[in-house]
Write a protein that holds these residues in place. Structure first.
Motif: not given
Length: 79
Positions: A3, A15, A1, A17-19, A58, A61, A30, A6-7, A32
């Motif tokens: 930095p 969203d 990913l 993010s973090g998933q 998630g 990073e 992408e 937004a995905y 879900c």
């Protein structure tokens, strides 16, 4: 990913993010986990449910080195 990027799910626009989500191997979009499990397709961007997938967590990073995801760095440290 990357930095700051937004995905979102290509089907339901959730969203991501973090998933944990999946990235398709051919159309490079992408999805879900719920849309993947339901067999949904993002035909508007060329996605077919018959193509391969890569799981993206998630924790992607980089922690130590650019070009590596945190999940990859942690697996390396555990090896």
């Amino acid at each position: 990913l990357l930095p700051g990027v937004a995905y979102a799910c290509a089907v339901c626009a959730l969203d991501l993010s973090g998933q944990t989500f999946v990235r398709t191997a051919v159309s490079n979009v992408e999805l879900c986990v719920d849309c993947l499990a339901a067999g949904m397709e993002a035909r508007q961007v060329g996605h077919s449910r018959t193509e391969g997938y890569r799981v993206i967590t998630g924790a992607s990073e980089p922690i130590i080195a650019q070009g590596w995801g945190a999940d990859e760095e942690l697996r390396l440290l555990d090896a």
